[in-house]
Design an enzyme around this catalytic site. Sequence first.
Site, PDB file in Angstrom:
ATOM      1  N   GLN A 197       0.870  -1.180   0.000  1.00 22.33           N
ATOM      2  CA  GLN A 197       0.000   0.000   0.000  1.00 22.33           C
ATOM      3  C   GLN A 197       0.904   1.227   0.000  1.00 22.33           C
ATOM      4  O   GLN A 197       1.412   1.653   1.038  1.00 22.33           O
ATOM      5  CB  GLN A 197      -0.928  -0.029   1.206  1.00 22.33           C
ATOM      6  CG  GLN A 197      -1.770  -1.304   1.302  1.00 22.33           C
ATOM      7  CD  GLN A 197      -2.772  -1.443   0.172  1.00 22.33           C
ATOM      8  OE1 GLN A 197      -3.714  -0.662   0.041  1.00 22.33           O
ATOM      9  NE2 GLN A 197      -2.585  -2.468  -0.664  1.00 22.33           N
ATOM     10  N   ALA A 238     -12.104   2.658   3.637  1.00 25.73           N
ATOM     11  CA  ALA A 238     -11.108   1.761   3.056  1.00 25.73           C
ATOM     12  C   ALA A 238     -10.226   2.481   2.034  1.00 25.73           C
ATOM     13  O   ALA A 238     -10.453   3.648   1.683  1.00 25.73           O
ATOM     14  CB  ALA A 238     -11.797   0.568   2.416  1.00 25.73           C
ATOM     15  N   HIS A 239      -9.229   1.753   1.541  1.00 19.31           N
ATOM     16  CA  HIS A 239      -8.220   2.364   0.667  1.00 19.31           C
ATOM     17  C   HIS A 239      -8.803   2.837  -0.652  1.00 19.31           C
ATOM     18  O   HIS A 239      -9.738   2.277  -1.197  1.00 19.31           O
ATOM     19  CB  HIS A 239      -7.041   1.411   0.428  1.00 19.31           C
ATOM     20  CG  HIS A 239      -7.384   0.107  -0.220  1.00 19.31           C
ATOM     21  ND1 HIS A 239      -6.445  -0.839  -0.539  1.00 19.31           N
ATOM     22  CD2 HIS A 239      -8.556  -0.424  -0.627  1.00 19.31           C
ATOM     23  CE1 HIS A 239      -7.017  -1.869  -1.107  1.00 19.31           C
ATOM     24  NE2 HIS A 239      -8.298  -1.647  -1.166  1.00 19.31           N
ATOM     25  N   ASN A 240      -8.236   3.945  -1.121  1.00 22.56           N
ATOM     26  CA  ASN A 240      -8.572   4.554  -2.414  1.00 22.56           C
ATOM     27  C   ASN A 240      -9.956   5.184  -2.461  1.00 22.56           C
ATOM     28  O   ASN A 240     -10.410   5.599  -3.535  1.00 22.56           O
ATOM     29  CB  ASN A 240      -8.438   3.545  -3.566  1.00 22.56           C
ATOM     30  CG  ASN A 240      -7.027   3.041  -3.754  1.00 22.56           C
ATOM     31  OD1 ASN A 240      -6.684   1.972  -3.243  1.00 22.56           O
ATOM     32  ND2 ASN A 240      -6.199   3.798  -4.433  1.00 22.56           N
TER      33      ASN A 240
END
Length: 346
Positions: A197, A238-240
């Site tokens: 990440q 969460a990511h993005n």
Amino acid sequence: MAGPKTVNELAAYLGGTVAGDGDKVITGVSSLDDAGADQITFLANPRYAAKVATTGAGAVVLPPGAERHGRNAVVVANPYLAFAKLLTLFYVAPCQSRGVMDGAVIGRNVTLGADATIYPGAVVGDGVKLGDRVTIHPGAVLYDGVALGDDVTLHANVVVYQGCRLGNRVTVHAGTVIGSDGFGYAPDGAGYYKIPQLGIVVIEDDVEIGANCAVDRAALNATIIGRGTKLDNLVMIAHNCVIGENCMIVSQVGISGSTKVGNHVTLAGQVGVAGHLQIGDNSMVGAKSGIPGNLPAGSMVSGIPAFNHKEWLRASAVYQKLPEMRKSVAELEKKVRELEAKLAAE
């Protein structure tokens, strides 16, 4: 914090108009039920309008057209907002710098803005940039390369991972983690291979994040929380993900990766949002709803899976009657079978 103010002074501060004695002195703020003769209260919900007649307050903040029952009043368009401003005026102390206190750990090449306060037990990594009037409470940890704007407050045990950026006037409450790894794994036979990440988290100006939240860093580029957005306690981003401006995200909401949320969106408590979706501007999602697909701008939905809120209300009313309806259907089926048997015998 302000000292005593006259009703006239408070009206000028709030941009309102005075009815009654503008020279009445006010020393604080309280509720309609509990206010004393030297305090000001407010009426935001017409349901409680009758309490204006019985309150002990020295003045009342009222909306236009409300009956003041002979009370001193400040008339404003938005009494609830006025209440918030009065609380700030009377009870919120301005920031007072205490500097870098003994027991704080400061890394190399750290840029400190003016009037910073860094409490004992806080850890500031290498290359961190802090704006003016930043306050970092005990146990907070800033990894290397973090950047904070002006007037940022990080409460106890907040963790901001490497490279993440927070804008001006951002407040993060205790126990929140910003920039932890996104949940990314590639299948590898019987196991999983961790996807590095490599991105960051960007928190824009005037964002407030509650206690024990998690905002994951992007796999690439950035997870973004837009200007003015407010996150309640126990929220997971969460990511993005890209969260728009001035959103309200209530406790226990979970938003899966790479979802884009528009501006002025409200997600009520325990809403779950699937990944790679788009939620349009000005949408509202009811509590405990599940969002499996995109929502156009202006949507108002509830349920699992979520659909039109008004239809969901009607469906909910039917749902409560399902046991009775099942019994009625069984009785009707029995009667139909009896009729069919009778007709067949004729």
